[in-house]
Design an enzyme around this catalytic site. Structure first.
Site, PDB file in Angstrom:
ATOM      1  CB  CYS A 281      12.559 -23.916  52.034  1.00 42.47           C
ATOM      2  SG  CYS A 281      11.614 -23.529  50.531  1.00 42.47           S
TER       3      CYS A 281
ATOM      4  CB  CYS B 215      16.206  -2.543  49.916  1.00 35.26           C
ATOM      5  SG  CYS B 215      16.148  -3.704  51.299  1.00 35.26           S
TER       6      CYS B 215
ATOM      7  CB  CYS C  46      15.530 -21.028  45.343  1.00 35.86           C
ATOM      8  SG  CYS C  46      13.809 -21.564  45.201  1.00 35.86           S
TER       9      CYS C  46
ATOM     10  CB  CYS D 211      14.571   0.506  57.649  1.00 39.80           C
ATOM     11  SG  CYS D 211      15.533   0.544  56.135  1.00 39.80           S
TER      12      CYS D 211
ATOM     13  CG  ASP E 194      12.443 -10.281  55.448  1.00 41.30           C
ATOM     14  OD1 ASP E 194      12.575  -9.055  55.374  1.00 41.30           O
ATOM     15  OD2 ASP E 194      12.043 -10.988  54.508  1.00 41.30           O
TER      16      ASP E 194
END
Length: 408
Positions: free
Chosen positions: A30, A346, A34, A277, A293
Protein backbone atom coordinates in the site's frame (compact mmCIF):
# COMPACT_ATOMS: atom_id res chain seq x y z
CA UNK A 1 -25.33 -35.68 1.18
CA UNK A 2 -24.06 -35.24 -2.37
CA UNK A 3 -20.31 -35.85 -2.68
CA UNK A 4 -18.41 -34.01 -5.42
CA UNK A 5 -15.15 -35.79 -4.69
CA UNK A 6 -13.22 -36.99 -1.69
CA UNK A 7 -11.91 -33.48 -0.96
CA UNK A 8 -15.27 -31.71 -1.03
CA UNK A 9 -18.34 -31.94 1.14
CA UNK A 10 -21.67 -30.24 0.69
CA UNK A 11 -23.92 -29.92 3.67
CA UNK A 12 -27.61 -30.71 3.14
CA UNK A 13 -26.87 -31.60 -0.47
CA UNK A 14 -26.15 -27.96 -1.33
CA UNK A 15 -23.15 -26.92 -3.36
CA UNK A 16 -21.85 -23.39 -2.86
CA UNK A 17 -21.80 -21.66 -6.21
CA UNK A 18 -18.73 -19.73 -7.28
CA UNK A 19 -20.44 -16.37 -7.65
CA UNK A 20 -17.77 -14.01 -6.37
CA UNK A 21 -14.11 -13.76 -5.42
CA UNK A 22 -12.16 -11.16 -3.49
CA UNK A 23 -8.75 -10.51 -5.03
CA UNK A 24 -5.59 -8.95 -3.61
CA UNK A 25 -3.59 -8.25 -6.80
CA UNK A 26 -0.90 -6.22 -4.99
CA UNK A 27 -1.08 -8.33 -1.85
CA UNK A 28 -0.55 -6.29 1.33
CA UNK A 29 1.37 -3.51 -0.45
CA UNK A 30 0.00 0.00 0.00
CA UNK A 31 1.08 3.60 -0.58
CA UNK A 32 -0.48 4.64 2.75
CA UNK A 33 0.39 3.72 6.30
CA UNK A 34 -2.98 3.85 8.06
CA UNK A 35 -2.41 3.19 11.73
CA UNK A 36 -5.34 0.79 12.09
CA UNK A 37 -4.71 -1.29 8.95
CA UNK A 38 -4.63 -5.02 9.70
CA UNK A 39 -3.45 -6.09 6.25
CA UNK A 40 -0.05 -4.39 6.02
CA UNK A 41 1.41 -6.97 8.40
CA UNK A 42 0.43 -9.77 6.00
CA UNK A 43 3.66 -9.01 4.13
CA UNK A 44 5.26 -11.38 6.64
CA UNK A 45 3.50 -14.25 4.84
CA UNK A 46 5.12 -13.29 1.54
CA UNK A 47 8.62 -12.34 2.70
CA UNK A 48 10.35 -13.85 -0.34
CA UNK A 49 9.99 -10.49 -2.11
CA UNK A 50 9.65 -6.89 -0.94
CA UNK A 51 7.18 -5.99 -3.69
CA UNK A 52 4.09 -8.11 -4.34
CA UNK A 53 2.30 -8.05 -7.69
CA UNK A 54 0.03 -10.56 -9.40
CA UNK A 55 1.63 -12.03 -12.52
CA UNK A 56 -0.14 -12.19 -15.87
CA UNK A 57 -0.20 -15.98 -15.58
CA UNK A 58 -1.97 -15.92 -12.21
CA UNK A 59 -4.35 -13.20 -13.37
CA UNK A 60 -5.39 -15.16 -16.44
CA UNK A 61 -5.80 -18.46 -14.59
CA UNK A 62 -7.88 -16.72 -11.91
CA UNK A 63 -10.24 -15.09 -14.39
CA UNK A 64 -10.46 -18.23 -16.53
CA UNK A 65 -11.52 -20.31 -13.54
CA UNK A 66 -14.10 -17.83 -12.29
CA UNK A 67 -15.66 -17.39 -15.71
CA UNK A 68 -15.70 -21.11 -16.52
CA UNK A 69 -16.72 -22.40 -13.08
CA UNK A 70 -19.05 -19.55 -12.14
CA UNK A 71 -22.74 -19.25 -12.85
CA UNK A 72 -24.78 -16.83 -14.90
CA UNK A 73 -23.61 -13.91 -12.78
CA UNK A 74 -20.11 -13.52 -11.33
CA UNK A 75 -18.37 -10.77 -9.41
CA UNK A 76 -14.75 -9.74 -8.98
CA UNK A 77 -13.84 -7.57 -5.98
CA UNK A 78 -10.38 -6.05 -6.37
CA UNK A 79 -8.97 -4.99 -3.00
CA UNK A 80 -5.72 -4.60 -1.13
CA UNK A 81 -3.44 -3.40 0.26
CA UNK A 82 -3.96 -0.94 -2.56
CA UNK A 83 -5.02 -2.54 -5.88
CA UNK A 84 -4.35 0.55 -8.03
CA UNK A 85 -0.64 -0.03 -7.46
CA UNK A 86 -1.02 -2.60 -10.26
CA UNK A 87 -1.58 0.20 -12.75
CA UNK A 88 -4.52 0.71 -15.08
CA UNK A 89 -3.26 -1.68 -17.83
CA UNK A 90 -3.62 -4.61 -15.40
CA UNK A 91 -7.34 -3.92 -15.03
CA UNK A 92 -7.84 -3.24 -18.73
CA UNK A 93 -6.38 -6.69 -19.32
CA UNK A 94 -8.72 -8.12 -16.67
CA UNK A 95 -11.74 -6.90 -18.66
CA UNK A 96 -10.37 -8.42 -21.86
CA UNK A 97 -9.83 -11.76 -20.09
CA UNK A 98 -13.37 -11.66 -18.73
CA UNK A 99 -14.59 -11.24 -22.30
CA UNK A 100 -12.29 -13.97 -23.55
CA UNK A 101 -13.44 -16.62 -21.07
CA UNK A 102 -17.01 -15.44 -20.57
CA UNK A 103 -20.03 -17.58 -21.45
CA UNK A 104 -22.71 -14.92 -21.95
CA UNK A 105 -22.49 -14.14 -18.23
CA UNK A 106 -23.24 -10.98 -16.32
CA UNK A 107 -19.97 -9.75 -14.84
CA UNK A 108 -19.58 -7.26 -12.03
CA UNK A 109 -16.31 -5.62 -11.01
CA UNK A 110 -15.71 -3.71 -7.80
CA UNK A 111 -12.61 -1.73 -6.87
CA UNK A 112 -11.91 -0.85 -3.24
CA UNK A 113 -9.27 1.89 -3.16
CA UNK A 114 -7.76 4.59 -0.99
CA UNK A 115 -8.24 6.88 -3.98
CA UNK A 116 -4.74 8.38 -4.02
CA UNK A 117 -3.72 7.22 -7.52
CA UNK A 118 -6.97 7.85 -9.38
CA UNK A 119 -7.17 10.30 -12.27
CA UNK A 120 -9.34 11.09 -15.30
CA UNK A 121 -7.97 8.10 -17.23
CA UNK A 122 -9.01 5.81 -14.41
CA UNK A 123 -12.42 7.48 -14.27
CA UNK A 124 -13.03 6.94 -18.01
CA UNK A 125 -12.18 3.25 -17.67
CA UNK A 126 -14.33 2.73 -14.57
CA UNK A 127 -17.28 4.51 -16.17
CA UNK A 128 -16.94 2.70 -19.51
CA UNK A 129 -17.10 -0.74 -17.93
CA UNK A 130 -19.53 0.19 -15.15
CA UNK A 131 -17.23 -0.68 -12.26
CA UNK A 132 -18.41 -0.01 -8.73
CA UNK A 133 -15.79 1.91 -6.74
CA UNK A 134 -15.55 1.84 -2.98
CA UNK A 135 -13.42 4.74 -1.82
CA UNK A 136 -11.93 4.86 1.67
CA UNK A 137 -12.69 8.28 3.09
CA UNK A 138 -13.21 8.35 6.84
CA UNK A 139 -14.94 11.74 6.92
CA UNK A 140 -13.91 15.41 7.06
CA UNK A 141 -10.21 16.27 7.22
CA UNK A 142 -9.77 16.16 11.00
CA UNK A 143 -11.31 12.66 11.11
CA UNK A 144 -9.76 11.17 7.97
CA UNK A 145 -6.27 12.48 8.73
CA UNK A 146 -6.36 11.25 12.31
CA UNK A 147 -5.22 7.78 11.22
CA UNK A 148 -5.01 7.77 7.39
CA UNK A 149 -1.55 9.14 6.60
CA UNK A 150 0.94 8.30 3.85
CA UNK A 151 4.33 6.65 4.31
CA UNK A 152 5.87 10.01 5.17
CA UNK A 153 3.27 10.79 7.80
CA UNK A 154 1.53 13.36 5.61
CA UNK A 155 -2.21 14.03 5.47
CA UNK A 156 -4.16 12.41 2.61
CA UNK A 157 -7.65 13.84 2.96
CA UNK A 158 -7.56 16.57 0.32
CA UNK A 159 -6.40 14.31 -2.48
CA UNK A 160 -8.85 11.53 -1.64
CA UNK A 161 -11.77 13.95 -1.42
CA UNK A 162 -10.85 15.58 -4.74
CA UNK A 163 -10.64 12.20 -6.48
CA UNK A 164 -13.93 11.03 -4.96
CA UNK A 165 -15.67 14.12 -6.33
CA UNK A 166 -13.91 13.63 -9.68
CA UNK A 167 -15.33 10.09 -9.93
CA UNK A 168 -18.84 11.29 -9.11
CA UNK A 169 -18.63 14.06 -11.71
CA UNK A 170 -17.45 11.48 -14.26
CA UNK A 171 -20.55 9.37 -13.65
CA UNK A 172 -18.76 6.54 -11.86
CA UNK A 173 -20.78 4.55 -9.29
CA UNK A 174 -19.13 5.28 -5.94
CA UNK A 175 -19.65 3.92 -2.45
CA UNK A 176 -17.83 5.45 0.50
CA UNK A 177 -16.24 3.25 3.15
CA UNK A 178 -15.68 4.65 6.62
CA UNK A 179 -13.54 2.79 9.13
CA UNK A 180 -15.05 3.51 12.54
CA UNK A 181 -12.47 3.99 15.26
CA UNK A 182 -12.33 5.33 18.79
CA UNK A 183 -12.06 8.82 17.27
CA UNK A 184 -14.36 8.82 14.24
CA UNK A 185 -17.25 7.24 16.15
CA UNK A 186 -17.64 10.48 18.12
CA UNK A 187 -18.92 12.35 15.05
CA UNK A 188 -21.92 10.54 13.50
CA UNK A 189 -23.76 13.70 12.41
CA UNK A 190 -20.65 15.33 10.98
CA UNK A 191 -19.60 12.26 9.01
CA UNK A 192 -23.07 11.46 7.65
CA UNK A 193 -23.77 15.04 6.57
CA UNK A 194 -20.28 15.42 5.13
CA UNK A 195 -20.85 12.44 2.82
CA UNK A 196 -24.24 13.77 1.79
CA UNK A 197 -22.73 17.15 1.01
CA UNK A 198 -20.21 15.57 -1.35
CA UNK A 199 -22.88 13.46 -3.05
CA UNK A 200 -21.62 10.21 -1.52
CA UNK A 201 -25.03 8.86 -0.60
CA UNK A 202 -24.02 5.17 -0.55
CA UNK A 203 -22.27 4.59 2.76
CA UNK A 204 -20.63 1.70 4.55
CA UNK A 205 -19.35 1.84 8.13
CA UNK A 206 -16.82 -0.77 9.23
CA UNK A 207 -16.07 -1.14 12.98
CA UNK A 208 -12.34 -1.37 13.62
CA UNK A 209 -10.97 -3.61 16.35
CA UNK A 210 -7.48 -5.08 16.40
CA UNK A 211 -5.37 -6.59 19.20
CA UNK A 212 -2.82 -4.44 20.99
CA UNK A 213 0.66 -5.47 19.75
CA UNK A 214 2.00 -5.15 23.28
CA UNK A 215 -0.79 -7.24 24.81
CA UNK A 216 -2.90 -9.26 22.30
CA UNK A 217 -5.47 -9.99 25.00
CA UNK A 218 -6.46 -6.31 24.85
CA UNK A 219 -7.77 -4.18 22.01
CA UNK A 220 -5.49 -1.62 20.38
CA UNK A 221 -6.05 1.99 21.44
CA UNK A 222 -7.71 2.93 18.15
CA UNK A 223 -10.27 0.14 18.41
CA UNK A 224 -13.96 0.96 18.57
CA UNK A 225 -15.73 0.16 21.83
CA UNK A 226 -19.05 -1.70 21.85
CA UNK A 227 -20.93 1.22 23.42
CA UNK A 228 -19.51 3.76 20.98
CA UNK A 229 -20.47 1.58 18.02
CA UNK A 230 -23.99 1.10 19.36
CA UNK A 231 -24.45 4.82 19.91
CA UNK A 232 -23.11 5.54 16.42
CA UNK A 233 -25.48 3.06 14.77
CA UNK A 234 -28.50 4.45 16.63
CA UNK A 235 -27.71 8.03 15.70
CA UNK A 236 -26.99 7.33 12.02
CA UNK A 237 -30.15 5.23 11.83
CA UNK A 238 -32.15 8.27 12.97
CA UNK A 239 -30.42 10.45 10.38
CA UNK A 240 -31.11 7.85 7.69
CA UNK A 241 -34.79 7.64 8.61
CA UNK A 242 -35.12 11.43 8.75
CA UNK A 243 -33.93 11.63 5.14
CA UNK A 244 -36.71 9.40 3.78
CA UNK A 245 -38.70 11.15 1.06
CA UNK A 246 -42.32 9.96 0.84
CA UNK A 247 -41.33 6.71 2.51
CA UNK A 248 -38.29 6.07 0.29
CA UNK A 249 -34.67 6.39 1.50
CA UNK A 250 -32.53 9.08 -0.12
CA UNK A 251 -29.31 7.62 1.26
CA UNK A 252 -28.06 4.05 1.44
CA UNK A 253 -26.39 2.69 4.59
CA UNK A 254 -25.28 -0.86 3.97
CA UNK A 255 -25.73 -2.16 7.51
CA UNK A 256 -29.32 -0.93 7.76
CA UNK A 257 -30.27 -2.35 4.39
CA UNK A 258 -28.69 -5.70 5.28
CA UNK A 259 -30.58 -5.80 8.58
CA UNK A 260 -33.79 -4.94 6.75
CA UNK A 261 -33.40 -8.08 4.63
CA UNK A 262 -33.51 -10.15 7.82
CA UNK A 263 -36.68 -8.36 8.96
CA UNK A 264 -38.23 -9.01 5.55
CA UNK A 265 -37.48 -12.74 5.77
CA UNK A 266 -34.61 -12.62 3.28
CA UNK A 267 -30.98 -13.58 3.71
CA UNK A 268 -28.81 -10.59 4.51
CA UNK A 269 -26.49 -9.72 1.60
CA UNK A 270 -23.71 -8.74 4.00
CA UNK A 271 -21.66 -11.72 5.20
CA UNK A 272 -21.33 -10.13 8.65
CA UNK A 273 -25.03 -10.82 9.27
CA UNK A 274 -25.26 -14.23 7.59
CA UNK A 275 -25.77 -17.41 9.59
CA UNK A 276 -22.54 -18.88 8.22
CA UNK A 277 -19.33 -17.45 6.78
CA UNK A 278 -17.57 -18.44 3.60
CA UNK A 279 -19.81 -17.52 0.63
CA UNK A 280 -16.70 -16.39 -1.25
CA UNK A 281 -12.94 -16.98 -1.23
CA UNK A 282 -9.94 -14.66 -1.24
CA UNK A 283 -7.19 -14.91 -3.85
CA UNK A 284 -3.81 -13.37 -3.01
CA UNK A 285 -1.33 -11.97 -5.55
CA UNK A 286 0.56 -15.28 -5.83
CA UNK A 287 -2.58 -17.36 -6.38
CA UNK A 288 -2.96 -18.56 -2.80
CA UNK A 289 -6.60 -18.97 -1.82
CA UNK A 290 -7.92 -18.26 1.70
CA UNK A 291 -11.23 -18.52 3.52
CA UNK A 292 -11.63 -14.79 4.22
CA UNK A 293 -9.51 -11.65 3.94
CA UNK A 294 -9.61 -11.28 7.73
CA UNK A 295 -8.13 -14.78 8.00
CA UNK A 296 -5.33 -14.73 5.44
CA UNK A 297 -3.09 -17.03 7.43
CA UNK A 298 -1.66 -20.54 6.98
CA UNK A 299 -4.44 -22.28 8.93
CA UNK A 300 -7.09 -21.05 6.51
CA UNK A 301 -5.21 -21.46 3.26
CA UNK A 302 -7.36 -23.53 0.89
CA UNK A 303 -4.86 -24.03 -1.91
CA UNK A 304 -3.48 -22.22 -4.94
CA UNK A 305 -5.31 -21.57 -8.20
CA UNK A 306 -2.32 -22.69 -10.26
CA UNK A 307 -2.69 -26.21 -8.87
CA UNK A 308 -6.35 -26.42 -7.83
CA UNK A 309 -9.91 -25.47 -8.74
CA UNK A 310 -11.67 -22.59 -7.05
CA UNK A 311 -15.06 -24.29 -6.87
CA UNK A 312 -13.51 -27.25 -5.07
CA UNK A 313 -11.72 -24.98 -2.60
CA UNK A 314 -14.95 -23.06 -1.96
CA UNK A 315 -16.66 -26.37 -1.16
CA UNK A 316 -13.74 -27.99 0.65
CA UNK A 317 -13.93 -29.49 4.11
CA UNK A 318 -11.67 -26.76 5.46
CA UNK A 319 -13.93 -24.02 4.13
CA UNK A 320 -16.95 -25.81 5.58
CA UNK A 321 -15.26 -25.90 8.99
CA UNK A 322 -14.53 -22.19 8.68
CA UNK A 323 -18.08 -21.39 7.60
CA UNK A 324 -19.85 -23.37 10.31
CA UNK A 325 -17.62 -22.00 13.08
CA UNK A 326 -19.61 -18.75 13.01
CA UNK A 327 -22.36 -20.56 14.90
CA UNK A 328 -19.99 -21.32 17.81
CA UNK A 329 -21.52 -18.78 20.18
CA UNK A 330 -21.91 -18.69 23.96
CA UNK A 331 -25.26 -19.61 25.48
CA UNK A 332 -26.17 -15.97 26.06
CA UNK A 333 -26.01 -15.35 22.29
CA UNK A 334 -27.94 -18.50 21.41
CA UNK A 335 -30.77 -17.40 23.72
CA UNK A 336 -30.75 -13.78 22.53
CA UNK A 337 -33.96 -12.56 20.81
CA UNK A 338 -31.85 -10.74 18.22
CA UNK A 339 -29.78 -13.79 17.20
CA UNK A 340 -31.44 -14.25 13.80
CA UNK A 341 -30.81 -10.59 12.99
CA UNK A 342 -27.05 -10.55 13.60
CA UNK A 343 -25.82 -14.15 14.14
CA UNK A 344 -23.05 -12.80 16.32
CA UNK A 345 -21.69 -10.39 13.71
CA UNK A 346 -18.34 -10.88 12.02
CA UNK A 347 -16.23 -13.74 13.36
CA UNK A 348 -13.09 -11.60 13.25
CA UNK A 349 -14.65 -9.28 15.83
CA UNK A 350 -14.78 -12.18 18.27
CA UNK A 351 -11.33 -13.63 18.03
CA UNK A 352 -8.83 -14.59 15.36
CA UNK A 353 -9.52 -18.31 15.52
CA UNK A 354 -13.01 -19.41 14.43
CA UNK A 355 -14.56 -21.90 16.81
CA UNK A 356 -13.92 -20.09 20.07
CA UNK A 357 -17.09 -19.51 22.10
CA UNK A 358 -16.18 -16.13 23.48
CA UNK A 359 -18.78 -13.38 23.39
CA UNK A 360 -18.76 -11.20 20.26
CA UNK A 361 -17.14 -7.82 20.90
CA UNK A 362 -20.09 -5.90 19.45
CA UNK A 363 -22.87 -7.84 21.17
CA UNK A 364 -23.80 -4.78 23.24
CA UNK A 365 -23.73 -2.64 20.07
CA UNK A 366 -26.27 -4.82 18.31
CA UNK A 367 -28.54 -5.00 21.36
CA UNK A 368 -28.53 -1.21 21.59
CA UNK A 369 -29.25 -0.85 17.89
CA UNK A 370 -32.05 -3.40 17.67
CA UNK A 371 -33.76 -2.06 20.77
CA UNK A 372 -33.64 1.38 19.17
CA UNK A 373 -34.60 0.47 15.60
CA UNK A 374 -36.79 -2.64 15.94
CA UNK A 375 -40.20 -0.95 15.78
CA UNK A 376 -39.35 1.06 12.69
CA UNK A 377 -37.74 -1.88 10.92
CA UNK A 378 -40.76 -4.07 11.66
CA UNK A 379 -43.03 -1.42 10.19
CA UNK A 380 -40.93 -1.05 7.05
CA UNK A 381 -40.75 -4.83 6.62
CA UNK A 382 -44.51 -5.07 7.04
CA UNK A 383 -45.01 -2.48 4.30
CA UNK A 384 -42.74 -4.40 1.98
CA UNK A 385 -44.43 -7.73 2.69
CA UNK A 386 -47.83 -6.18 2.02
CA UNK A 387 -46.59 -4.96 -1.34
CA UNK A 388 -45.34 -8.46 -2.18
CA UNK A 389 -48.77 -9.90 -1.48
CA UNK A 390 -50.33 -7.27 -3.73
CA UNK A 391 -47.81 -8.02 -6.48
CA UNK A 392 -47.58 -11.80 -6.40
CA UNK A 393 -47.08 -11.95 -10.12
CA UNK A 394 -43.83 -9.99 -9.85
CA UNK A 395 -40.69 -12.05 -9.33
CA UNK A 396 -38.47 -9.03 -8.92
CA UNK A 397 -37.10 -8.55 -5.38
CA UNK A 398 -34.91 -5.57 -6.13
CA UNK A 399 -35.88 -2.06 -5.14
CA UNK A 400 -37.46 -3.28 -1.93
CA UNK A 401 -37.62 0.22 -0.50
CA UNK A 402 -40.21 1.33 -3.04
CA UNK A 403 -42.74 -0.27 -0.69
CA UNK A 404 -42.00 2.18 2.11
CA UNK A 405 -44.69 4.73 2.73
CA UNK A 406 -45.86 6.83 5.67
CA UNK A 407 -44.63 6.64 9.22
CA UNK A 408 -46.45 4.37 11.67
Amino acid sequence: MFVYNEKCIFMSGKIKLLNSVLIKPAGPDCNLNCRYCFYLKKSELFSQTLVHRMSEEVQEELIRQVMQQGGASVGFSWQGGEPTLMGLPFFERAVELEKKYGRNQTVGNGLQTNGMLLDQEWARFLKKYNWLVGISLDGPAHIHNYYRLDKGGRATHRRVEENAVMLLESGVAVNVLCCLTDYSSRFPDEIYNYYKGLGLTWMQFIPVVEPDPADPSKAASFSLSARSYGEFLCRVFDLWIADFDNGVPTTSVRHFESVFHAYAGLEAPECTLMKACGPYVVVEHNGNVYSCDFFVEPKWKLGNIMTGRLNQMLNSRRQEVFSSAKAALPGECRRCPWLTKCYGGCTKDRIKDPGDHRKPRFCQSYKMFFAHADARLRFLAGQWKKQQLDLKESRETGGIYHAFRDDP
